[in-house]
Design a protein around this motif. Structure first.
Motif, mmCIF file in Angstrom:
data_model
loop_
_atom_site.group_PDB
_atom_site.id
_atom_site.type_symbol
_atom_site.label_atom_id
_atom_site.label_comp_id
_atom_site.label_asym_id
_atom_site.label_seq_id
_atom_site.Cartn_x
_atom_site.Cartn_y
_atom_site.Cartn_z
ATOM 1 N N THR A 290 0.829 -1.204 0.000
ATOM 2 C CA THR A 290 0.000 0.000 0.000
ATOM 3 C C THR A 290 0.863 1.254 0.000
ATOM 4 N N VAL A 291 2.106 1.135 0.482
ATOM 5 C CA VAL A 291 3.038 2.269 0.453
ATOM 6 C C VAL A 291 3.689 2.359 -0.923
ATOM 7 N N GLN A 292 4.298 1.250 -1.367
ATOM 8 C CA GLN A 292 4.888 1.181 -2.701
ATOM 9 C C GLN A 292 4.944 -0.276 -3.135
ATOM 10 N N GLN A 293 4.496 -0.529 -4.356
ATOM 11 C CA GLN A 293 4.469 -1.900 -4.857
ATOM 12 C C GLN A 293 5.821 -2.305 -5.420
ATOM 13 N N LEU A 294 6.143 -3.569 -5.209
ATOM 14 C CA LEU A 294 7.344 -4.158 -5.777
ATOM 15 C C LEU A 294 7.054 -4.516 -7.231
ATOM 16 N N SER A 295 8.002 -4.284 -8.104
ATOM 17 C CA SER A 295 7.771 -4.580 -9.525
ATOM 18 C C SER A 295 7.659 -6.092 -9.739
ATOM 19 N N PRO A 296 6.958 -6.499 -10.792
ATOM 20 C CA PRO A 296 6.791 -7.939 -11.058
ATOM 21 C C PRO A 296 8.123 -8.666 -11.262
ATOM 22 N N MET A 297 9.106 -7.987 -11.836
ATOM 23 C CA MET A 297 10.406 -8.620 -12.056
ATOM 24 C C MET A 297 11.063 -8.965 -10.720
ATOM 25 N N PHE A 298 11.049 -8.022 -9.773
ATOM 26 C CA PHE A 298 11.632 -8.272 -8.461
ATOM 27 C C PHE A 298 10.809 -9.311 -7.689
ATOM 28 N N THR A 299 9.503 -9.306 -7.888
ATOM 29 C CA THR A 299 8.648 -10.303 -7.244
ATOM 30 C C THR A 299 9.014 -11.698 -7.727
ATOM 31 N N GLY A 300 9.166 -11.868 -9.019
ATOM 32 C CA GLY A 300 9.547 -13.166 -9.580
ATOM 33 C C GLY A 300 10.908 -13.626 -9.104
ATOM 34 N N MET A 301 11.858 -12.696 -9.056
ATOM 35 C CA MET A 301 13.188 -13.064 -8.570
ATOM 36 C C MET A 301 13.160 -13.433 -7.096
ATOM 37 N N SER A 302 12.329 -12.761 -6.322
ATOM 38 C CA SER A 302 12.207 -13.075 -4.895
ATOM 39 C C SER A 302 11.627 -14.468 -4.690
ATOM 40 N N ILE A 303 10.589 -14.783 -5.433
ATOM 41 C CA ILE A 303 9.984 -16.109 -5.332
ATOM 42 C C ILE A 303 10.990 -17.176 -5.758
ATOM 43 N N THR A 304 11.790 -16.873 -6.778
ATOM 44 C CA THR A 304 12.825 -17.797 -7.229
ATOM 45 C C THR A 304 13.866 -18.037 -6.137
ATOM 46 N N ILE A 305 14.204 -17.012 -5.380
ATOM 47 C CA ILE A 305 15.143 -17.183 -4.266
ATOM 48 C C ILE A 305 14.553 -18.138 -3.235
ATOM 49 N N GLY A 306 13.281 -17.978 -2.910
ATOM 50 C CA GLY A 306 12.628 -18.878 -1.964
ATOM 51 C C GLY A 306 12.611 -20.314 -2.454
ATOM 52 N N ILE A 307 12.323 -20.497 -3.725
ATOM 53 C CA ILE A 307 12.329 -21.834 -4.313
ATOM 54 C C ILE A 307 13.749 -22.406 -4.276
ATOM 55 N N GLY A 308 14.733 -21.562 -4.540
ATOM 56 C CA GLY A 308 16.129 -21.997 -4.495
ATOM 57 C C GLY A 308 16.562 -22.420 -3.103
ATOM 58 N N ILE A 309 16.080 -21.719 -2.083
ATOM 59 C CA ILE A 309 16.408 -22.101 -0.707
ATOM 60 C C ILE A 309 15.868 -23.498 -0.416
ATOM 61 N N HIS A 310 14.640 -23.761 -0.844
ATOM 62 C CA HIS A 310 14.064 -25.093 -0.640
ATOM 63 C C HIS A 310 14.866 -26.145 -1.418
ATOM 64 N N GLY A 311 15.240 -25.825 -2.640
ATOM 65 C CA GLY A 311 16.016 -26.764 -3.456
ATOM 66 C C GLY A 311 17.375 -27.073 -2.860
ATOM 67 N N LEU A 312 18.054 -26.043 -2.370
ATOM 68 C CA LEU A 312 19.360 -26.263 -1.734
ATOM 69 C C LEU A 312 19.233 -27.131 -0.492
ATOM 70 N N ARG A 313 18.187 -26.902 0.287
ATOM 71 C CA ARG A 313 17.989 -27.717 1.493
ATOM 72 C C ARG A 313 17.698 -29.161 1.122
ATOM 73 N N ALA A 314 16.882 -29.370 0.093
ATOM 74 C CA ALA A 314 16.580 -30.735 -0.348
ATOM 75 C C ALA A 314 17.838 -31.445 -0.825
ATOM 76 N N LEU A 315 18.704 -30.728 -1.524
ATOM 77 C CA LEU A 315 19.965 -31.324 -1.969
ATOM 78 C C LEU A 315 20.879 -31.640 -0.797
ATOM 79 N N SER A 316 20.887 -30.769 0.205
ATOM 80 C CA SER A 316 21.774 -31.002 1.347
ATOM 81 C C SER A 316 21.348 -32.230 2.144
ATOM 82 N N LEU A 317 20.051 -32.536 2.138
ATOM 83 C CA LEU A 317 19.580 -33.726 2.844
ATOM 84 C C LEU A 317 19.995 -35.018 2.141
ATOM 85 N N LYS A 318 20.292 -34.938 0.854
ATOM 86 C CA LYS A 318 20.697 -36.119 0.098
ATOM 87 C C LYS A 318 22.173 -36.449 0.279
#
Length: 126
Positions: free
Chosen positions: A31-59
């Motif tokens: 409501t103060v300032q919206q994040l651009s869609p490009m940064f939103t996509g990159m942020s979500i990708t970082i979250g997905i990458g964190i999950h992927g790295l953790r899954a790999l570390s468990l193997k």
């Protein structure tokens, strides 16, 4: 924090409350300032990458010499991605935008981690 999220102590209800709180925080910041869609996509990708790295570390086996190095990589890679992404944000309302970046990365992690742990019953009635 990730250990708690992936542990049995963190129930589905707790995960749902955390997801809702994160979405509310993102909405209030937008409501103060919206994040651009490009940064939103990159942020979500970082979250997905964190999950992927953790899954790999468990193997990786516990006695593997690369286990400790991989644990450091799990810490450093997302941190560097966050620093790079936040440094590229606009200077006006940078804290608000940074909170949105962290929130969207968390949402990416939440969605993927909850879906990966989902158990589907083959005899489920619809």
């Amino acid at each position: 924090m990730l250990e708690f999220w992936y542990s049995d102590q963190c129930s589905r209800q707790i995960k749902l409350m955390i997801c809702i709180a994160t979405c509310v925080m993102i909405y209030l910041c937008s409501t103060v300032q919206q994040l651009s869609p490009m940064f939103t996509g990159m942020s979500i990708t970082i979250g997905i990458g964190i999950h992927g790295l953790r899954a790999l570390s468990l193997k990786i086996a516990a006695d593997n010499p690369y286990k400790k190095g991989f644990a450091i990589l799990i810490l450093v890679m997302p941190l560097m991605a966050f620093i790079t992404l936040i440094s590229a944000l606009l200077t006006q309302h940078k804290i608000i935008l940074a909170l949105q970046v962290i929130g969207f990365a968390a949402i990416g992690l939440f969605i993927l981690s909850m879906f990966a742990n989902r158990r589907f019953d083959k005899n489920e009635q619809r």
